[in-house]
Scaffold this motif. Structure first.
Motif, PDB file in Angstrom:
ATOM      1  N   ILE A  53      42.847  42.194  42.036  1.00  0.00           N
ATOM      2  CA  ILE A  53      41.908  42.217  40.916  1.00  0.00           C
ATOM      3  C   ILE A  53      40.916  41.064  41.037  1.00  0.00           C
ATOM      4  N   GLY A  54      41.443  39.873  41.354  1.00  0.00           N
ATOM      5  CA  GLY A  54      40.591  38.686  41.434  1.00  0.00           C
ATOM      6  C   GLY A  54      39.532  38.794  42.506  1.00  0.00           C
ATOM      7  N   SER A  55      39.845  39.523  43.599  1.00  0.00           N
ATOM      8  CA  SER A  55      38.876  39.603  44.692  1.00  0.00           C
ATOM      9  C   SER A  55      37.774  40.621  44.412  1.00  0.00           C
ATOM     10  N   GLU A  97      39.803  45.816  41.851  1.00  0.00           N
ATOM     11  CA  GLU A  97      39.333  45.430  43.171  1.00  0.00           C
ATOM     12  C   GLU A  97      38.049  46.165  43.552  1.00  0.00           C
ATOM     13  N   ASP A 118      43.419  56.873  52.688  1.00  0.00           N
ATOM     14  CA  ASP A 118      43.778  56.256  53.966  1.00  0.00           C
ATOM     15  C   ASP A 118      42.667  56.554  54.956  1.00  0.00           C
ATOM     16  N   TRP A 147      55.756  38.485  44.919  1.00  0.00           N
ATOM     17  CA  TRP A 147      54.820  39.238  45.755  1.00  0.00           C
ATOM     18  C   TRP A 147      53.937  40.181  44.941  1.00  0.00           C
ATOM     19  N   LYS A 162      47.226  40.158  41.511  1.00  0.00           N
ATOM     20  CA  LYS A 162      46.164  39.245  41.061  1.00  0.00           C
ATOM     21  C   LYS A 162      45.103  39.073  42.141  1.00  0.00           C
ATOM     22  N   ILE A 163      45.543  38.999  43.398  1.00  0.00           N
ATOM     23  CA  ILE A 163      44.575  38.871  44.492  1.00  0.00           C
ATOM     24  C   ILE A 163      43.649  40.091  44.511  1.00  0.00           C
ATOM     25  N   GLN A 204      49.993  39.627  44.768  1.00  0.00           N
ATOM     26  CA  GLN A 204      49.088  40.580  45.424  1.00  0.00           C
ATOM     27  C   GLN A 204      48.237  41.323  44.402  1.00  0.00           C
ATOM     28  N   PHE A 233      45.177  48.683  52.320  1.00  0.00           N
ATOM     29  CA  PHE A 233      46.116  48.228  53.343  1.00  0.00           C
ATOM     30  C   PHE A 233      47.481  47.886  52.768  1.00  0.00           C
ATOM     31  N   ASP A 234      47.756  48.477  51.625  1.00  0.00           N
ATOM     32  CA  ASP A 234      49.118  48.497  51.066  1.00  0.00           C
ATOM     33  C   ASP A 234      49.666  47.148  50.655  1.00  0.00           C
ATOM     34  N   PHE A 235      48.803  46.199  50.329  1.00  0.00           N
ATOM     35  CA  PHE A 235      49.336  44.919  49.862  1.00  0.00           C
ATOM     36  C   PHE A 235      49.833  45.041  48.430  1.00  0.00           C
ATOM     37  N   THR A 258      40.474  46.380  50.001  1.00  0.00           N
ATOM     38  CA  THR A 258      41.365  46.117  51.134  1.00  0.00           C
ATOM     39  C   THR A 258      42.805  45.928  50.684  1.00  0.00           C
ATOM     40  N   GLN A 259      42.978  45.361  49.513  1.00  0.00           N
ATOM     41  CA  GLN A 259      44.340  45.114  49.032  1.00  0.00           C
ATOM     42  C   GLN A 259      45.078  46.437  48.824  1.00  0.00           C
TER      43      GLN A 259
END
Lengths: 423, 605
Positions: A289-291, A324, A36, A280, A286-287, A284, A307-309, A303-304
């Motif tokens: 890993i994909g990003s 990520e 954090d 969700w 996939k986002i 999230q 920021f706890d996504f 960031t995923q």
């Protein structure tokens, strides 16, 4: 001390190195997952999961040393008692445990908590190995198959009863072990076919699309076997069984699975159906890993996760952090390390002359394989969200220590394989 | 056999590893959409609205400034334990409205900010700003809207309001966002790109619960708002105010130009509205009221109302004919009312023959009938029809050089061009039938098909004052980035008529004021005013009163056109107003303003 010198020489260091790399890579990523920006605490601080995981690694090392220093024969001797102890613990858990996330699987003694279901994996593997290595064991014989089902099924059913179907599914992997030991591949094929029918039943919207191909295949089968009345009956029976199964899936799906489990499967089939609800986690994950791209966003820069996504970042979804922050290259390191470990363990199992050790070795390989496949598969949207940890990686003492026991019992057996031969 | 099954199992391990590698490669390397999705998750752009440029009058007085208003924003997930009733009372909405608005915001996003209430004035804001901390989830975003120092110049200044979907679609460079304010008319619209400034953007990182976690990439992409350029208009606030006062209760327009620069000193469209009405929260309500007004306050008459010019056009005719050589200043024509009616019989008895100056002074219709005939019928073709076409088009070319017949290019939107007929126009009008001079002669005296807009009349007056050239009339003398007007307004436009002929016109216009009939209302002590009346027939309604004038005769400082609808003879309302404005402008506070009560009374019969 000659015995321990010999032991060190006999140990399969390749496996230990792979194990060590995975554990270290794991704790580094747990730190990234819990990191954090606002409150940077030391890596070793026990206030966060990474620090605690360091403590668990310490315990795991001690456990590993203890296992290696025990007489290897003890695992054979105590296989059934160990199995029984954990079965009893599973029952105890069901009576006393507090419900966490819909499952009663944690045993609490003071501030010490542990999850007996994690440990039943190695206990069941030992009992299975013990039973299969019986001199008069014959695979396929009804009595033997019954006892095998008892050994494997009891813990599985108890764990399902606890509400942790994900962990229970691991026990299906023993079918693969029995296949290696000569069991007919039919149960395996049936399992795969059932899974396909199950998915089709959920995916196909118009029953006609399922009925017609089945009818065509059955029709062709009858035509080509028109001179063999026995086969015609068999083919027709299979046809009806398939259709019947297809139609019972809907019922089974709704009556046997809990709503959140149903959702997880439906979301897998169409994650966009409910992106803010059940979808969700998958979206999230996939986002995240994909990003990551080819080489990732950099350590502690995801960031995923930061920021706890991503949910359950340090436990079940730890792979998101790697994907990520380390990108495709980092993910590949994990895939390669795991695959190397799995192949190495298979080879170790194959070189055992003692059936007990070989069956146990395959159990270790298939259990790790199941966790690896299902855990990573769910983070990249190939499997439903089943809450099982990534071995050695995910945060959690029970998980880490139980996998350590699993692997190091095999290493202990392997180190002594020559002695066993000498008997 | 069983050993080979070991290879099958190892094969399964390898296949899964390969499948994962491929799947990961397509997710991470081939598909870029996840990167965008990850950024969209955390980045929230906060807009800092720029300070719109101010508008000053020519003496540095602020005409248009900015005033603070506030938009109330909401982040639904942060609304916690609020006293809804109290909140609604403070903000001034009903509980039902509150719930609809919150629901709408939730439909957009729980964690991102949505607009809750627009354009809260400073007074309303001060009522609940101290209580805002009782209502977590609500944030105030400062914005600005326009405020007007004087209730004047509404149509020329224009107004700003929220951008329409049509304008958003036309904005190909994507400067604007929905909800932005944009200049809709007047200077606000014409100088939009200078006034608007540059929007600032701060990219903030928010976590999954909408809590701010610092700047995205340390503010690498953040920009500060850049205020818009201020503009200094050419308007003389005092003169403008006075002109509007004189036009109160009347319909028509006034345009006053500084001839030496083309700068518009005053531009009046009457009736008008109070500019402050189209600023702030009540915009829609007020806009509809103004739009539905039958007197059309939004119709910008100086640029948009095309009238027949009437007798003032005789000066144009005189200049064109002299340049073409069909008359000289000494050419005389008999006042033959058999040719065309003449209403100035009293001072100008039937049958007298006048030279040009006298003809203008007495606004002799038969004289200009014959001037026009000489212009159109030049006997270069045998056919009277063909001859008329050649003559008319030649005339048309001259007249257009004065800036008639097409928009002048003033820096306000919506300018009309009027109409100066040519041969093609009559060919169309007569539908293929032949026509000749006897069919079109009424254009000779500024009636017939001629249409001009008031800004063109004022520009023509300035052209006469300059003895032959004009600067395009404009309303902005300096934009703060360069300190200059737009380049097209610094270029001289020549009419192609010799300045010597203009001296004749000036002489005639001076005579009009000195000894013409009734034009004494524009006469001033110590200032030699040059002018010309027009009385535009408007059957069956009362005639329009038209007057153009400039002063002083030498080194003119102001050229003016006044058009008062349905006010009768030009010598009355329009001349009196012209005189008052010229005196006001040139003498400032020492002006006597003798005819002010007459004009304000508004009874010109």
């Amino acid at each position: 001390m000659r015995r321990s010198d010999g032991l060190i020489n006999q140990l399969d260091w390749m496996t230990i190195i792979l194990y060590g790399l995975l554990v270290i890579f794991g704790v580094i990523n747990i730190y990234a997952a819990v990191f954090d920006v606002d409150s940077t605490s030391s890596f070793f601080s026990l206030s966060h999961n990474a620090g605690k995981q360091m403590l668990f690694i310490g315990i795991a090392i001690i456990v590993a040393i203890v296992i290696l220093s025990l007489d290897y024969k003890i695992f054979d001797t105590l296989a059934y008692p160990i199995w029984l102890v954990f079965i009893i613990l599973l029952v105890v858990v069901m009576i006393f445990a507090r419900e966490v996330n819909g499952a009663k699987s944690w045993l609490e003694i003071g501030s010490f908590r542990f999850q007996p279901s994690e440990f039943t994996k190695f206990a069941t593997a030992l009992a299975l190995a013990k039973y299969v290595s019986k001199p008069n064991f014959k695979i396929g014989r009804l009595k033997d198959m019954f006892y095998l089902a008892l050994i494997i099924g009891t813990p599985a059913i108890l764990i399902i009863a606890q509400g942790d179907a994900g962990t229970a599914l691991v026990f299906s992997m023993f079918v693969l072990v029995l296949f290696r030991e000569g069991m007919s591949p039919i149960p395996l094929v049936l399992g795969v076919v059932s899974a396909i029918i199950f998915l089709l039943a959920l995916l196909v919207e118009n029953d006609l699309y399922f009925w017609s191909p089945v009818a065509v295949i059955v029709g062709l089968g009858i035509y080509f076997n028109r001179k063999n009345i026995k086969r015609i009956i068999l083919i027709t029976a299979i046809g009806f069984a398939v259709i019947g199964m297809y139609h019972s899936v809907g019922y089974a799906f709704e009556s046997l699975l809990k709503p959140h489990q149903q959702n997880r499967i439906l979301v897998l089939l169409n994650p966009n159906a409910d992106p803010l609800g059940a979808g969700w986690n998958v979206t999230q994950s996939k986002i995240a890993i994909g990003s990551g791209g080819l080489s990732g966003k950099g350590y502690l820069k995801g960031t995923q996760t930061k920021f706890d996504f991503v949910p359950e970042q340090s436990t079940d979804f730890i792979f998101c952090t790697i994907g990520e922050e380390q990108g495709w290259l980092g993910s590949m390191i994990v895939i390669i390390l795991f695959t190397a470990l799995l192949l190495r363990i298979t080879q170790i199992a194959e070189r055992q002359k003692w059936r007990f050790a070989r069956v146990y070795g395959y159990s270790v390989a298939t259990i790790l394989f199941f966790h690896f496949t299902v855990n990573i598969g769910m983070t990249i949207g190939l499997f439903p969200v089943i809450g099982i940890p990534l071995p050695f990686f995910s945060y959690g003492g029970s998980s880490l220590i139980s996998f350590t026991i699993l692997v190091f019992i095999l290493l202990a057996l392997d180190a002594n394989r020559m002695q066993r031969l000498a008997h | 056999m069983n050993k080979s099954r070991g290879y099958i199992i190892q094969g399964i391990f390898v296949v899964v590893a390969i499948l994962f590698s491929i799947r990961l490669f397509s997710l991470q390397v081939l598909d870029d959409s996840y990167k965008t999705a990850a950024d969209n998750n955390i980045i929230q752009a906060e807009i800092e609205y720029p300070f719109r440029g101010l508008i000053y009058d020519r003496n540095g007085e602020i005409l248009v400034a900015n005033k603070a208003i506030f938009d109330l924003l909401v982040i639904p997930t942060q609304i916690k334990n609020i006293d809804t009733l109290r909140f609604c009372n403070l903000v001034g909405i009903s509980v039902e409205e509150f719930e609809t608005k919150v629901k709408k915001a939730k439909a957009y996003s729980y964690v991102k900010t949505s607009l809750f209430l627009k354009q809260i004035s400073l007074e309303e804001f001060s009522k609940f700003e101290d209580h805002l901390d009782e209502f977590p989830g609500f944030v105030l975003q400062p914005r600005t809207t326009r405020s007007y120092t004087y209730p004047i110049l509404a149509n020329a200044l224009g107004y700003i309001s929220e951008i329409s979907q049509y304008e958003l679609d036309r904005d190909t460079v994507n400067y604007y966002h929905s909800g932005d304010y944009i200049g809709k008319s007047g200077l606000e619209s014409n100088y939009e790109t200078y006034l608007r400034g540059l929007r600032g953007k701060q990219f903030k990182i928010r976590n999954v619960r909408g809590v701010e976690k610092g700047k995205f990439k340390d503010g690498k992409f953040d920009t500060l708002a850049v205020p818009g350029f201020s503009i200094t208009s050419t308007i003389d606030r005092t003169l403008q105010e006075y002109a509007e006062k004189l036009m109160k209760g009347k319909s028509g327009s006034i345009v006053a130009i500084e001839p030496s620069t083309g700068e518009i000193l005053s531009i009046v469209s009457a009736p008008s509205y109070e500019p402050g009405l189209l600023s702030g929260k009540d915009f829609s309500k007020n806009f509809n009221t103004i739009k539905q007004d039958t007197l059309k306050p939004l119709f910008n008459r100086p640029l948009m109302a095309a009238y027949r010019p009437g007798s003032i056009f005789k000066i144009v005719q005189a200049l064109v004919a002299m340049q073409e050589g069909v008359i000289t200043p000494y050419t005389r024509f008999k006042c033959n009312t058999n040719l065309i009616g003449c209403h100035n019989g009293a001072s100008h008895p039937f049958g007298t023959s006048e030279k040009l100056v006298g003809a203008i002074k007495n606004s002799c219709n038969p004289f200009f009938y014959q001037v026009m005939r000489k212009m159109v019928v030049q006997h270069v073709e045998e056919s009277a029809y063909k001859d008329a076409k050649i003559g008319l088009d030649k005339w048309n070319g001259y007249v257009r050089n004065f800036g008639f017949g097409a928009p002048l290019g003033i820096d306000l939107p919506g300018e009309k061009g009027g109409l100066i007929p040519d041969s093609k126009y009559y060919d169309r009008a007569y539908g293929g039938r032949e026509w000749k001079f006897s069919n079109i002669y009424s254009i000779a005296i500024g009636e017939g098909e001629n249409l001009v807009v008031p800004i063109q009349m004022a520009n023509f007056t300035a052209t006469v004052a300059n003895r032959g050239y004009y600067y395009k009339p404009h309303l902005v003398k300096a934009i703060s980035n360069t300190g200059n007007p737009l380049p097209i307004y610094t270029k001289k436009n020549y009419t192609g008529v010799d300045s010597a002929y203009f001296e004749v016109a000036v002489e005639a216009m001076a005579e009009v004021i000195k000894s013409g009939t009734g034009q004494w209302r524009a006469k001033l002590k110590d200032i030699e005013v040059c002018g010309k009346t027009g009385t535009v027939q408007n059957d069956p309604n009362p005639d329009h009163s038209v007057f153009i004038a400039f002063a002083p005769r030498d080194n003119p400082k102001i050229a003016i056109s006044v058009y008062v609808e349905n006010a009768g003879q030009g010598a009355r309302a329009a001349a009196a107003i012209s005189g008052l404005l010229i005196e006001k402008y040139l003498k400032k506070d020492s002006a006597t303003l003798y005819f002010e009560p007459y004009v304000l009374k508004g009874d010109f019969e």
